[in-house]
Write a protein that holds these residues in place. Structure first.
Motif, short mmCIF file in Angstrom:
data_model
loop_
_atom_site.label_atom_id
_atom_site.label_comp_id
_atom_site.label_asym_id
_atom_site.label_seq_id
_atom_site.Cartn_x
_atom_site.Cartn_y
_atom_site.Cartn_z
N GLU A 269 0.97 -1.39 -0.27
CA GLU A 269 0.00 0.18 0.31
C GLU A 269 0.82 1.06 -0.16
OE1 GLU A 269 -3.73 1.41 3.17
OE2 GLU A 269 -2.46 0.06 3.71
N LYS A 270 2.18 1.14 0.56
CA LYS A 270 2.99 2.36 1.19
C LYS A 270 3.79 2.48 -0.32
CE LYS A 270 3.95 3.50 5.87
NZ LYS A 270 4.84 3.49 6.65
N VAL A 271 4.19 1.68 -1.07
CA VAL A 271 4.72 1.68 -2.27
C VAL A 271 4.32 2.14 -3.28
CG1 VAL A 271 5.69 0.48 -3.90
CG2 VAL A 271 6.32 -0.84 -1.67
N LEU A 272 2.77 2.08 -3.29
CA LEU A 272 1.88 2.45 -4.73
C LEU A 272 1.78 3.85 -4.41
CD1 LEU A 272 -0.75 -0.20 -4.70
CD2 LEU A 272 1.07 0.04 -6.09
N LYS A 273 1.46 4.27 -2.74
CA LYS A 273 1.34 5.94 -2.62
C LYS A 273 2.85 6.61 -2.80
CE LYS A 273 -1.57 7.97 1.19
NZ LYS A 273 -1.13 7.71 2.41
N GLU A 274 3.76 5.77 -2.49
CA GLU A 274 4.69 6.74 -1.96
C GLU A 274 5.66 6.75 -3.96
OE1 GLU A 274 7.87 8.86 -0.13
OE2 GLU A 274 6.17 8.50 0.25
N TYR A 275 5.51 5.28 -4.31
CA TYR A 275 6.12 5.23 -5.74
C TYR A 275 4.87 5.42 -6.67
CZ TYR A 275 10.39 4.83 -3.24
OH TYR A 275 11.60 5.34 -1.81
N PRO A 276 4.69 6.94 -7.27
CA PRO A 276 3.46 6.18 -7.93
C PRO A 276 3.12 6.02 -9.86
CG PRO A 276 3.13 8.95 -6.77
CD PRO A 276 4.19 7.56 -6.30
N TYR A 277 4.55 6.33 -9.66
CA TYR A 277 4.81 6.74 -11.43
C TYR A 277 5.24 5.69 -11.81
CZ TYR A 277 4.11 11.17 -10.24
OH TYR A 277 3.01 12.56 -9.35
N ILE A 278 5.07 4.96 -12.82
CA ILE A 278 6.37 3.31 -13.60
C ILE A 278 7.23 4.25 -14.52
CG2 ILE A 278 5.75 1.28 -14.93
CD1 ILE A 278 4.48 1.23 -12.55
N GLU A 279 7.82 3.75 -15.05
CA GLU A 279 8.86 4.57 -16.28
C GLU A 279 8.58 3.50 -16.96
OE1 GLU A 279 12.72 6.32 -15.43
OE2 GLU A 279 13.48 3.65 -15.58
N GLU A 280 8.02 4.04 -18.55
CA GLU A 280 7.92 3.05 -19.86
C GLU A 280 8.67 2.26 -20.07
OE1 GLU A 280 5.00 6.65 -22.01
OE2 GLU A 280 6.24 5.51 -23.41
N GLN A 281 10.02 2.79 -20.44
CA GLN A 281 10.98 1.95 -21.14
C GLN A 281 11.50 1.01 -20.35
OE1 GLN A 281 11.14 4.83 -19.87
NE2 GLN A 281 11.86 6.30 -22.11
N THR A 282 11.73 1.18 -19.04
CA THR A 282 12.60 -0.14 -17.48
C THR A 282 11.04 -0.29 -17.01
OG1 THR A 282 12.51 2.02 -16.22
CG2 THR A 282 14.23 1.17 -17.90
#
Ligand SMILES: C[S@@+](CC[C@H](N)C(=O)[O-])C[C@H]1O[C@@H](n2cnc3c(N)ncnc32)[C@H](O)[C@@H]1O
Length: 403
Positions: free
Chosen positions: A187-200
């Motif tokens: 839950e915390k990961v989703l909240k704290e790191y909300p973006y995903i790099e397209e290429q990697t």
């Protein structure tokens, strides 16, 4: 626990005292014959005093954890209904009892050393002031609030007291410190790191590339035609920012605002804060315990030891009780010295090293059979004028008890 026992030493020549029992434990793996692993059955004032003359110990102790009597005004029994220790002082007696011991502990600590003093709300503020004096206010590192038990249904007109406190001081401004981290929850990961790099497909968060502070040198210079905002400087030199940008580690917003990508996979975890909720003393019927009262949570001791010492360092607990600190130190490959004045405490430690602990449930069955309430501590106060110290250590007669 897999430890063997080497023969008891008859006396501590260099300590100039013969403790009731001084037992050395041997680690099964990588045992270093010179490692200090000592248990003293004695009043800690005598042992601490003697240790100040022990060249192997004085100034070499890296970590002290103590969980002394809290001056609750009560008396404690083991789960087998044996008297463990009295905890009944006048405030004045309590303070001088603690002061003379803390002063000696200060002398024993290495310059890289730390001390953790576990108390409840009764005396923590008195002892905080005393420690400021002995260890120096500048060396006060913090006060940890620990949740010690589940919620209470108090009939008294106050809030359920579910916390106790650990005062943390260092000897100097250079203590051993291995920053502790907790694992991220999903839950915390989703909240704290909300973006995903397209290429990697790496998860990240965006943070500013500038920080408040005086601009001087390269971090105060123009980068990509921009100056850092007023009163701020770049977090990195322009060269480094170029390098990061080339690697795709800078995020550019639609209006050309740069932000730094901080990747989840580079995080060590969540840095531990000063409220500890996960170290309740007894959780459920399966929790392994020794039956000694006021036994502390083993994992909590492991956290403290891992944070404030390195493998091989010397750890001291001179109010050892059931030996939680000693067991944690042993399991983490530290050297250790334990002291306790009580017969039941030393017995509990010896049993624990030999046989480990037993599930709480085992004691509860016994309780039901004997129809005796074990949780008497809160109720069973001794009278105001009863100033018993209760720990009369007459002599250090040596006894040979091998399990
Ligand atoms: C709160 S208990 C420690 C419990 C321990 N942290 C554990 O996990 O089991 C305090 C201990 O201090 C010991 N004690 C009190 N006065 C002492 C003294 N003057 N010298 C040595 N031990 C003492 C008591 O016998 C008792 O076992």
């Amino acid at each position: 626990m897999a430890v063997g026992i080497v023969p008891l030493r008859r006396e501590e020549q260099h300590l100039n005292l013969v403790p009731k029992s001084d037992i050395r434990f041997r680690q099964t793996n990588s045992y270093d014959g010179n490692a200090i692993k000592r248990l003293y059955h004695a009043d800690n004032i005598d042992v601490l005093n003697a240790l100040t003359f022990d060249a192997d110990v004085c100034g070499k102790v890296i970590l002290i954890y103590i969980d002394p009597p809290y001056n609750t005004g009560g008396a404690f029994e083991t789960r087998d209904f044996k008297h463990a220790y009295n905890d009944c002082f006048t405030i004045q007696n309590y303070l001088s009892f603690m002061r003379e011991r803390l002063e000696l502990m200060h002398r024993l600590l290495s310059d890289e050393g730390s001390i953790y003093v576990h108390l409840d709300s009764n005396m923590v503020f008195h002892i905080k002031l005393m420690m400021d004096e002995i260890f120096g206010m500048a060396n006060f590192k913090g006060m940890i609030t620990r949740k010690k038990c589940k919620s209470k249904n108090f009939t008294r007109k106050t809030y359920g007291n579910i916390s106790d406190y650990i005062l943390f001081y260092s000897k100097t401004d250079n203590p051993i410190w291995n920053r502790p981290y907790e694992e991220w929850s999903d839950e915390k990961v989703l909240k704290e790191y909300p973006y995903i790099e397209e290429q990697t497909h790496r998860r990240y968060k965006k943070v500013p590339i500038h920080a408040p502070g005086i601009r001087k040198g390269a971090t105060g210079e123009v980068w990509r035609g921009m100056m850092p905002p007023e009163g701020k400087h770049w977090q990195f030199t322009p060269d480094k920012l170029d390098e990061m940008d080339a690697k795709g580690e800078i995020y550019w917003s639609a209006n050309g605002n740069p932000r730094r990508k901080v990747y989840y996979d580079r995080s060590n975890g969540v840095p531990v804060q000063d409220i500890w909720l996960d170290y309740l003393d007894v959780n459920n019927q399966n929790t392994l315990i020794t039956g000694y009262p006021t036994e502390k949570n083993l994992d909590m001791l492991k956290r403290i030891i891992e944070t404030s010492s390195r493998p091989g360092d010397l750890v001291l607990d001179c109010f050892a009780g059931s030996g939680t600190t000693l067991v944690a130190a042993e399991e983490l490959g530290r050297q250790w010295i334990g002291v306790d004045i009580g017969d039941e405490a030393v017995l509990a430690i010896k049993k624990r090293f030999k046989n480990g602990s037993k599930p709480l449930g085992d004691y509860v069955k016994k309780k039901a059979k004997q129809q005796i309430q074990l949780d008497l501590f809160e109720e069973e106060k001794l009278g105001e004028d009863n100033t018993c110290l209760g720990f009369v250590s007459t002599c250090f007669d040596f006894y040979e008890e091998v399990f």
